[in-house]
Design an enzyme around this catalytic site. Structure first.
Site, mmCIF file in Angstrom:
data_model
loop_
_atom_site.group_PDB
_atom_site.id
_atom_site.type_symbol
_atom_site.label_atom_id
_atom_site.label_comp_id
_atom_site.label_asym_id
_atom_site.label_seq_id
_atom_site.Cartn_x
_atom_site.Cartn_y
_atom_site.Cartn_z
ATOM 1 N N GLU A 156 -4.457 1.432 -7.202
ATOM 2 C CA GLU A 156 -5.320 0.421 -8.327
ATOM 3 C C GLU A 156 -6.789 0.616 -7.751
ATOM 4 O O GLU A 156 -7.016 0.871 -6.557
ATOM 5 C CB GLU A 156 -4.822 -0.739 -8.303
ATOM 6 N N PHE A 253 -5.957 4.070 6.319
ATOM 7 C CA PHE A 253 -4.828 3.223 6.257
ATOM 8 C C PHE A 253 -4.553 2.578 7.594
ATOM 9 O O PHE A 253 -3.442 2.329 7.972
ATOM 10 C CB PHE A 253 -3.606 3.751 5.794
ATOM 11 N N GLY A 257 -6.021 -6.059 9.481
ATOM 12 C CA GLY A 257 -6.661 -6.825 8.587
ATOM 13 C C GLY A 257 -5.336 -8.002 8.525
ATOM 14 O O GLY A 257 -4.282 -8.218 9.135
ATOM 15 N N CYS A 264 3.046 -2.803 -5.356
ATOM 16 C CA CYS A 264 3.884 -1.786 -4.723
ATOM 17 C C CYS A 264 4.678 -1.607 -3.635
ATOM 18 O O CYS A 264 5.597 -1.696 -3.193
ATOM 19 C CB CYS A 264 3.077 -0.317 -5.212
ATOM 20 N N LYS A 267 6.993 -4.534 -2.439
ATOM 21 C CA LYS A 267 8.694 -4.349 -3.351
ATOM 22 C C LYS A 267 9.117 -3.041 -2.963
ATOM 23 O O LYS A 267 10.273 -2.968 -3.059
ATOM 24 C CB LYS A 267 8.365 -4.683 -4.615
ATOM 25 N N ARG A 342 -0.776 -10.032 -7.621
ATOM 26 C CA ARG A 342 0.544 -9.879 -7.280
ATOM 27 C C ARG A 342 0.733 -9.678 -5.515
ATOM 28 O O ARG A 342 0.187 -8.943 -5.146
ATOM 29 C CB ARG A 342 1.443 -8.778 -7.623
#
Ligand code: UDX
Length: 445
Positions: A156, A253, A257, A264, A267, A342
């Site tokens: 996203e 990555f 934090g 994604c 889940k 989400r």
């Protein structure tokens, strides 16, 4: 080619618009009438940079249309891309496959000629094999209706870029005709040098969950290191930079934090552990439970730090009342450049602080609307500075660019107490401290 895209959420809408951009004729299937009406009008029902312009252009040209009819889709498409959601089950850790099964059962009875169905949704390993059997059974075209699995890795905030210029194309196939068709379909990307991995269904399904599990592990690794850094007065930013220079590790990555969220990573790792259990290999995946635990603990730790910054540490090590305090929360989306809340760590922290008695005022540049629907009891401000009026503490929880442009001078006379916590490790702590603020961050001195 003429293609259909079944399910127009983040994945489907982006795929539909991007494939229209590549010159294909696209029919999008969306069963939600409100979403479908917006899309047909050229408007995206969520925030994704660059997507609105693409969608509007191809809807206007007629190259991209929307429908709810499986019969129309079957008559139209040479390839059908399955892009429906596979959320976490309401009462369990596994993936809810109702939308995937519903789409196959809706489409299959109309497939009466040779065609290709391509799964892009993230599914538990073994699903593609089962769906291919269902297709053969339900489709009048029988064995001439082929299935391929072609996972999608879009992020996203970068959805269009990731779809048009993917890192790799993974094709899970059982029939060489499916590979030939998809190589032709993705021809321009392949010619531009995108690597292609052709494999079986199970491997293609696993590639997607393995990638997300690895990314989640990287984030929880650095967050676990951040906890050690705090205990030893070390600095997790310097640590991440130093280990990141090793090309085998890499710096991306490794941003410590308040942890990962979204539709994604959380889940997918839970569904993976669940599926591993069904397959009898749960022990191999036990570490993913720890990855999940470390991630959720980050949220709890931020709540404790916020509590300590406001009330001072309690003898019992937690649960001090926050009644009467006011906390500004910068960010509600699970990551910047998205309005997706989400499993958002920022909102989860905001909600917990509210439950402990604080008045919590949230500001997000794009996600206030979605946040308000999910957490209506929080207060929402119209700007980052407005959120800080009378605040005892400012929490920076989603790293939108505009938050980095605010300095202590902008807030000195706005807040009640000059305290800031950086949950994303991208504010200049020294500058805030030099201006007389108490400034803390995850894993830093
Ligand atoms: C992810 C995968 O990256 C993508 O390939 C897959 O197709 C879908 O899932 P996305 O959910 O859009 O994409 O977000 P991503 O950029 O991966 O970030 C996930 C979460 O991890 C966010 O909450 C983000 O804030 C957090 N994160 C990321 C960190 O906490 N630290 C980091 O260093 C990176």
């Amino acid at each position: 080619m003429r293609i259909t895209v079944i399910g127009c959420g983040y994945l489907g809408t982006t795929h539909a618009a991007a494939m229209a951009e590549l010159g294909h004729e696209v029919l999008g299937l969306e069963k939600d009438p409100a979403k479908r009406a917006l899309l047909a009008d050229g408007r995206v029902p969520f925030y994704e940079p660059g997507l609105g312009e693409l969608l509007a252009r191809h809807v206007a040209s007629g190259q991209l249309r929307f429908s709810e009819s499986y019969a129309e889709a079957a008559a139209f498409g040479e390839i059908h891309f399955l892009c429906v959601g596979t959320p976490q089950q309401a009462a369990g850790l596994g993936a809810d496959l109702a939308q995937v099964d519903g789409a196959i059962e809706g489409l299959a009875p109309h497939l009466d000629r040779p065609t290709l169905v391509v799964g892009k949704s993230t599914v538990p390993v073994g699903t593609a094999q089962r769906l291919s059997e269902t297709l053969t059974e339900l489709a009048p075209g029988g064995a001439e209706v082929l299935l391929a699995w072609n996972p999608e890795f879009l992020r996203e905030g970068y959805a269009v870029e990731d779809t048009v210029h993917p890192d790799r194309i993974v094709l899970g196939v059982t029939d060489p005709r499916a590979e030939t068709l998809l190589r032709g379909f993705y021809g321009p990307m392949i010619d531009a040098g995108t690597p292609v991995v052709v494999t079986d269904y199970a491997t293609a399904e696993l590639v997607k969950v393995a990638a997300n599990a690895f990314l989640a592990t990287k984030i929880s690794f650095i967050n676990a290191m951040a906890e050690v850094c705090e205990a030893t007065d070390a600095d997790v930013l310097d640590l991440a930079d130093a280990i990141g220079y090793d090309v085998r590790i890499g710096r991306r990555f490794l941003n410590a934090g308040i942890g990962f969220g979204g539709g994604c990573l959380p889940k997918d790792i839970r569904a993976f552990v669940h599926r591993a259990g069904e397959l009898g290999v749960e022990d191999a995946m036990t570490f993913l439970r720890h990855v999940d635990d470390v991630n959720l603990r980050m949220r709890e730790r931020v709540v404790q730090v916020a509590q300590a910054m406001i009330a001072g540490p309690t003898a019992a090590g937690g649960e001090a009342s926050l009644v009467g305090s006011r906390i500004a929360v910068w960010g509600a989306a699970f990551k910047p450049d998205s309005d997706d809340v989400r499993d958002s760590p920022a909102l989860s922290v905001a909600g917990q602080l509210h439950l402990r008695g604080a008045e919590v005022v949230v500001y997000d540049p794009q996600a206030s609307g979605t946040a308000q629907s999910a957490f209506p009891t929080l207060t929402y401000a119209d700007s980052a500075v407005e959120a800080c009026h009378g605040a005892d503490l400012v929490l920076h929880l989603t790293e939108w660019r505009e938050f980095r442009e605010i300095g202590p001078a902008d807030l000195d006379v706005v807040v009640r107490r000059r305290q800031i916590f950086d949950g994303r490790n991208c504010l200049d702590l020294d500058a805030w401290r030099a201006a007389g603020w108490t400034a803390r961050a995850v894993g830093r001195r």
